[in-house]
Each structure stands twice: as structure tokens, then as C-alpha cells.
Design an enzyme around this catalytic site. Structure first.
Site, PDB file in Angstrom:
ATOM      1  N   GLU A  12      -1.573  22.849  21.805  1.00  0.00           N
ATOM      2  CA  GLU A  12      -1.682  23.557  22.912  1.00  0.00           C
ATOM      3  C   GLU A  12      -0.825  23.844  23.635  1.00  0.00           C
ATOM      4  O   GLU A  12      -0.068  25.299  23.878  1.00  0.00           O
ATOM      5  CB  GLU A  12      -2.930  24.255  23.230  1.00  0.00           C
ATOM      6  CG  GLU A  12      -4.654  24.297  22.463  1.00  0.00           C
ATOM      7  CD  GLU A  12      -5.499  23.895  24.119  1.00  0.00           C
ATOM      8  OE1 GLU A  12      -6.522  24.604  23.579  1.00  0.00           O
ATOM      9  OE2 GLU A  12      -5.521  23.194  24.029  1.00  0.00           O
ATOM     10  N   THR A  91      -7.162  26.887  25.359  1.00  0.00           N
ATOM     11  CA  THR A  91      -7.629  28.367  23.174  1.00  0.00           C
ATOM     12  C   THR A  91      -9.084  27.896  24.066  1.00  0.00           C
ATOM     13  O   THR A  91      -9.688  27.097  25.320  1.00  0.00           O
ATOM     14  CB  THR A  91      -7.500  27.163  22.553  1.00  0.00           C
ATOM     15  OG1 THR A  91      -8.176  26.122  22.271  1.00  0.00           O
ATOM     16  CG2 THR A  91      -6.253  27.704  22.163  1.00  0.00           C
ATOM     17  N   ASP A 177     -15.029  27.596  27.011  1.00  0.00           N
ATOM     18  CA  ASP A 177     -14.199  25.767  26.727  1.00  0.00           C
ATOM     19  C   ASP A 177     -15.174  24.576  27.075  1.00  0.00           C
ATOM     20  O   ASP A 177     -15.794  25.078  26.857  1.00  0.00           O
ATOM     21  CB  ASP A 177     -12.824  26.594  27.188  1.00  0.00           C
ATOM     22  CG  ASP A 177     -13.198  25.813  28.544  1.00  0.00           C
ATOM     23  OD1 ASP A 177     -14.467  25.729  29.291  1.00  0.00           O
ATOM     24  OD2 ASP A 177     -12.154  26.226  28.974  1.00  0.00           O
ATOM     25  N   ASP A 202     -11.128  32.124  18.232  1.00  0.00           N
ATOM     26  CA  ASP A 202     -12.021  31.967  17.383  1.00  0.00           C
ATOM     27  C   ASP A 202     -13.313  32.693  18.377  1.00  0.00           C
ATOM     28  O   ASP A 202     -13.011  33.114  19.270  1.00  0.00           O
ATOM     29  CB  ASP A 202     -12.761  30.551  17.271  1.00  0.00           C
ATOM     30  CG  ASP A 202     -13.214  29.925  18.646  1.00  0.00           C
ATOM     31  OD1 ASP A 202     -12.695  29.335  19.103  1.00  0.00           O
ATOM     32  OD2 ASP A 202     -14.348  30.026  19.108  1.00  0.00           O
TER      33      ASP A 202
HETATM   34  N1  SAH Z   1     -11.479  19.079  16.637  1.00  0.00           N
HETATM   35  C1  SAH Z   1     -11.271  19.683  16.934  1.00  0.00           C
HETATM   36  C2  SAH Z   1     -11.130  19.789  18.479  1.00  0.00           C
HETATM   37  C3  SAH Z   1     -10.680  20.684  19.347  1.00  0.00           C
HETATM   38  S1  SAH Z   1     -11.917  20.905  20.160  1.00  0.00           S
HETATM   39  C4  SAH Z   1      -8.939  19.754  16.570  1.00  0.00           C
HETATM   40  O1  SAH Z   1      -8.989  19.192  15.681  1.00  0.00           O
HETATM   41  O2  SAH Z   1      -8.508  20.442  17.017  1.00  0.00           O
HETATM   42  C5  SAH Z   1     -11.897  22.888  21.260  1.00  0.00           C
HETATM   43  C6  SAH Z   1     -10.492  22.982  21.701  1.00  0.00           C
HETATM   44  O3  SAH Z   1     -10.523  24.270  22.072  1.00  0.00           O
HETATM   45  C7  SAH Z   1     -11.403  22.370  23.736  1.00  0.00           C
HETATM   46  O4  SAH Z   1     -10.761  21.791  23.991  1.00  0.00           O
HETATM   47  C8  SAH Z   1     -11.896  23.707  24.478  1.00  0.00           C
HETATM   48  O5  SAH Z   1     -11.683  23.917  25.523  1.00  0.00           O
HETATM   49  C9  SAH Z   1     -11.054  24.397  22.855  1.00  0.00           C
HETATM   50  N2  SAH Z   1     -12.528  25.626  22.819  1.00  0.00           N
HETATM   51  C10 SAH Z   1     -11.850  26.783  21.461  1.00  0.00           C
HETATM   52  N3  SAH Z   1     -12.576  27.478  20.868  1.00  0.00           N
HETATM   53  C11 SAH Z   1     -13.795  26.649  21.225  1.00  0.00           C
HETATM   54  C12 SAH Z   1     -15.305  27.366  21.368  1.00  0.00           C
HETATM   55  N4  SAH Z   1     -15.674  28.500  20.585  1.00  0.00           N
HETATM   56  N5  SAH Z   1     -15.535  26.248  22.297  1.00  0.00           N
HETATM   57  C13 SAH Z   1     -15.860  25.454  23.042  1.00  0.00           C
HETATM   58  N6  SAH Z   1     -14.321  25.331  23.461  1.00  0.00           N
HETATM   59  C14 SAH Z   1     -12.833  26.154  22.359  1.00  0.00           C
END
Ligand code: SAH
Length: 239
Positions: A12, A91, A177, A202
Site C-alpha cells: 500500500e 485499502t 478495514d 473489494d
Molecule cells: N493476506 C492478505 C492480507 C491483507 S489483510 C495479503 O496477502 O495481502 C487486508 C488489509 O487491507 C488490511 O490492512 C485491511 O485494513 C485492508 N482491507 C482491504 N479490504 C478489506 C476488507 N474488505 N475488510 C477488512 N479489511 C480490508
């Protein structure tokens, strides 16, 4: 102006870091895994501002996401860097039914937790939800930059269980988030203004599998985030 960005994931932050050519200040947070990048920016009137970008860092080979890591990074960074304002950028998920789209950048106008279900009286309920204040200048900034505003709700999971959705809907949440309210909690304790700049990876009601949709759109959303943050920083540095 001393600006402190708190960002969870390197992906990010990367477009942003490259744009400003911010230098890593190695080992600044040792023994914590948080990382500091820092540079100075000259505003229109020649006034110098400091831009600090703090990442939560890694554990077990992956970027630390979620409330605990965000709280540790925010507390430690505010105590050491004494910012005038904290910007939590990253994000988020959003909802098609609210007209959201992938890579749209929002400014937060409120924030709360959506997965802290604590029974008791109103005071316990209030503590669980959080509802921390955001920087009073956020609305003016959003208007000036032409960015939409939305209410952030934070939880500890990427997926969304029916009980999460219920709390989000009851409280008119728009951006989902995993860090926002935790950063705002620490800012409320330390009397530091908080601004949110969030880009959509998303759509929680699109029917798609969230992780797949998140992964597919991460680069695009992070690019949009950088474009918006350049404008946000320009605005803050010229206040
Ligand atoms: N396993 C993932 C980890 C991402 S976690 C990877 O490999 O990249 C998701 C991150 O994006 C968190 O920091 C969160 O703040 C944000 N995020 C994006 N979309 C989200 C959603 N639908 N719900 C919660 N957090 C979300």
C-alpha cells in the site's frame, strides 16, 4: 507541519514511498518491527514540512495488519515523532449498494469497530463501538480535493460474518478495514488529530471472494491511494 502516516502494508505504501523518495531511517523503532521513512517537503511559501511514513512492519514473514499492530505503531510513533496530524492510509472494502467502486479513494468522516460485541449498559456499548472523533478539517479537505467521504468500520478479519454486517448496517458504515478505529483510539488518548485516506480494493456485497478480489485490485488501489495522498499532503503542507 509534522505529518505522520500510519500504513499497514508495504504494498500500500510503496507507490507513495517511491513518489517522495522517502528514505528509510533504519532501526528507528527497535526492538519493534515498525519501519520509519522520512523526508522534508517544501510548501508553496517555502515553509518546510516533515513527512513521516510508518509501516507496522512484519512478523513471521508477512506484513502486520490489524488493530494490535496498528495500535503499537501509532502509540510508538506519536510518542517519538510528535506529529501535528496522523493520517491512516490504506485499502478497505466498500459496498456496491452505496455506489462504491474499485480504487475509489475516500476521506473518513467517522470511525468505529464492527466486531466488538460487549453486553452491558450504554457505556460498555459506547466503548465497544469506539466512535472516535476524526480531524475537524477532514470535511473541508474532502470538499477541496473533490473526494467522497465515508464512515470507516474496523474489525480484526478480512471476511465479513453476518453479525459484522448487522453492526455495519445498523451504524451506517461504508468503508470496512482492519486498522482505522485502532489508530483513532490511540489518537484520541494522545489528543492527536486523525485523518483517514482509504482506497477500495473489494466490494463486500459483490458476491466475489474477498481475498481474491483484494489481491487482484491491491496494486490498482494502492496507485490511486498514492495519487490522492500526494494531493492530501500538498493540502496539509499549505494550510
Ligand atoms: N493476506 C492478505 C492480507 C491483507 S489483510 C495479503 O496477502 O495481502 C487486508 C488489509 O487491507 C488490511 O490492512 C485491511 O485494513 C485492508 N482491507 C482491504 N479490504 C478489506 C476488507 N474488505 N475488510 C477488512 N479489511 C480490508
Amino acid at each position: 507541519m509534522n505529518i505522520l502516516y500510519i500504513i499497514a502494508m508495504q504494498a500500500e505504501a510503496q507507490p507513495f514511498i517511491e513518489h517522495y523518495g522517502v528514505e528509510e531511517v533504519k532501526d528507528f523503532f527497535i526492538p519493534l518491527p515498525c519501519k520509519l521513512y522520512r523526508t522534508t517537503i517544501t510548501g508553496k511559501d517555502g515553509k518546510e514540512s516533515i513527512l513521516n511514513v510508518v509501516l507496522n512492519g512484519q512478523q513471521h514473514g508477512s506484513d502486520l495488519v490489524g488493530c494490535e499492530a496498528a495500535s503499537v505503531a501509532t502509540l510508538s510513533a506519536i510518542e517519538r515523532l510528535h506529529p501535528d496530524i496522523v493520517v491512516n492510509s490504506g485499502t478497505c472494502g466498500a459496498f456496491l449498494e452505496n455506489g462504491a467502486s474499485i480504487a475509489q479513494v475516500y476521506i473518513g468522516n467517522a470511525c468505529m469497530f464492527h466486531d466488538r460485541r460487549v453486553p452491558g449498559d450504554d457505556q460498555w456499548g459506547t466503548q465497544a463501538l469506539g466512535n472516535y472523533p476524526v480531524w475537524t478539517g477532514a470535511q473541508e479537505l474532502a470538499k477541496e480535493l473533490g473526494l467522497p467521504m465515508g464512515k470507516i468500520t474496523t474489525g480484526s478479519s478480512l471476511d465479513m460474518q453476518p453479525c459484522d454486517l448487522q453492526i455495519i448496517k445498523e451504524n451506517h458504515g461504508e468503508l470496512k478495514d482492519m486498522e482505522g478505529a485502532a489508530v483513532a483510539f490511540v489518537c484520541s488518548l494522545l489528543n492527536t488529530p486523525i485523518l483517514f485516506v482509504k482506497s477500495v480494493t473489494d466490494l463486500c456485497d459483490s458476491g466475489a471472494e474477498t481475498f481474491e478480489e483484494f489481491s487482484r485490485n491491491l496494486a490498482l488501489a494502492s496507485h490511486a491511494l498514492k495519487e490522492a495522498n500526494v494531493r492530501v499532503i500538498d493540502y496539509l503542507c499549505n494550510l
